[in-house]
Design a protein around this motif. Structure first.
Motif: not given
Length: 439
Positions: A72-78, A272-288
């Motif tokens: 949610m936070s990454v999507l709002l940032e985008k 769609w491109n921004k959404t994909q980027e948000a999903i990738k970034e949130s996945t990295k942050m969740t992994g961390m």
């Protein structure tokens, strides 16, 4: 071997600090120290028990809210909400002395409620608000301090990832902790703004008002509100549904993600491109976050096994002053750890040890949880590893020396400490909103 076992808890923290000073990431430092001491103390077979400790932490339904709130936070940032929020508040407050610094505090609180991630608040304000304050010749200490103070409000303003973790670890209701965090957050905002106003009116040039020709017209002010109305309504719906019990924190986070997607695509700020980027970034942050939880669970299991929990409990009980001595010891313990550890790792290590001691001393677990979060916010500013300091440094680059950033934190650390003392003297300030919602 008995002497080593006796001093093993202290040795674990010493080795952990050594690894941190060497630059090894906190998650792997915690895990490595835990495995190393398990091997020394109990041999290779003992490491087979560590996965069960990790599984006990990770297999927790409440923690599902973490990846959802991050997404949610990454999507709002985008959708560039942060810059538009500051622009709106800046237009309304720029005509007052200290207006830009006050805008940084208010926007930091809003960003905190939107993202729940301190890095987003500090870096976002560092890139957007600091240039404006430098342009109008604000006092440097006040400018830097207000950005870090406002940016760290994401630690106390819900929805908040650390509160989710704390609730999952200790059993404290996350929705009640969100409500308590909101009331404590308002108190912090009030103290920050009062300090800024005192500085602005005590020193005429510390935080000047904008020149008349630079101030926004009333029409521009009203127009600026349109761009932030939907995101604010979304946050109110998410937090309101959790506060009222209509949704669990996990369900509220899911509603937040859905609402963010609908707003983003409906206003054409998201594609769609921004959404994909948000999903990738949130996945990295969740992994961390996941690795931090795994490392901390490993460290905590071994630390408890070598008698660390009992050692801390004995030290707390031996503190002079009865239950108040226990409270002071517990606060000092958290503040000390906060100088070196990342906040989520600190929760994983300190909450299971300190919370039972506090509850046994007769304190309200919800009140303590709110106080814990306020003190935890100080960890973002306290040297040597105050993360907000390095977030801001990464945003400003070579424009500001890091020693100036360190110096700018001091008044805001003092304010946070003052708020913590206020909550101790007047505990009702921490729990009135949760009590109101639960009645």
């Amino acid at each position: 071997m008995m002497w080593f076992f006796e001093y093993a808890p202290i040795a674990m923290f010493v080795l952990l600090l050594v690894l941190l000073f060497l630059g090894i990431p906190i998650a792997f430092s915690l895990g490595a120290v835990g495995v190393f001491f398990a091997l020394i103390m109990w041999g290779i077979d003992s490491t087979a028990l560590l996965p069960s400790a990790v599984w006990g932490v990770m297999n927790n339904f409440t923690l599902i809210a973490i990846p959802l709130f991050i997404l949610m936070s990454v999507l709002l940032e985008k959708t560039n909400i942060i810059s538009e929020v500051f622009d709106s508040v800046y237009k309304w407050s720029g005509g007052f002395r200290g207006g830009l610094a006050i805008a940084a505090i208010i926007v930091g609180a809003i960003i905190g409620s939107i993202s729940g991630v301190v890095a987003a608040g500090v870096i976002g304000l560092g890139l957007i608000a600091l240039p404006q304050m430098m342009k109008y010749k604000y006092n440097e200490n006040l400018s830097l301090g207000s950005i870090m103070g406002g940016g760290t409000l994401g630690q106390i303003i819900p929805p908040n990832l650390n509160m989710v973790v704390y609730g999952a670890i200790t059993g404290v209701s996350v929705s009640s902790l969100f409500a308590g965090g909101l009331s404590a957050g308002f108190l912090l905002i009030f103290f920050f703004i009062v300090y800024i106003l005192i500085q602005a009116y005590r020193k005429k040039d510390a935080a000047p008002a904008l020149a008349k020709e630079d101030r926004a017209s009333f029409k521009e002010k009203v127009t600026s509100l349109k761009s932030i109305t939907l995101p604010i309504i979304l946050i109110i719906i998410v937090i309101g549904s959790i506060f009222t019990g209509v949704a669990t924190p996990t369900e509220g986070a899911a509603v937040g993600v859905l609402g963010t997607v609908l707003i983003g695509f409906g206003t054409k700020r998201l594609n769609w491109n921004k959404t994909q980027e948000a999903i990738k970034e949130s996945t990295k942050m969740t992994g961390m976050v996941g690795w931090i939880l795994i490392g901390a669970a490993t460290f905590s299991a071994v630390f408890s096994g070598v008698g660390g929990n009992q050692l801390v409990s004995d030290l707390a009980q031996a503190a002079p002053g009865g239950r108040w001595g226990v409270l002071v010891f517990s606060l000092l313990f958290i503040i000390l750890l906060g100088m070196f550890l990342e906040t989520m790792a600190l929760i994983m290590l300190a909450a299971p040890i300190i919370t039972p001691i506090i509850v046994e001393a007769g304190f309200d677990p919800l009140w303590w949880a709110v106080l814990f979060m306020v003190v935890l916010q100080m960890a973002f500013l306290t040297p040597p590893f105050g993360f907000a300091i390095f977030y801001l440094k990464s945003a400003v680059g070579d424009k500001v020396a890091i020693n100036k950033i360190y110096r700018a934190t001091l008044p805001f650390i003092a304010i946070q400490l003052l708020v913590a003392i206020t909550l101790i003297i007047f505990p009702i300030l921490a729990v009135w909103l949760p009590n109101l919602l639960n009645n």
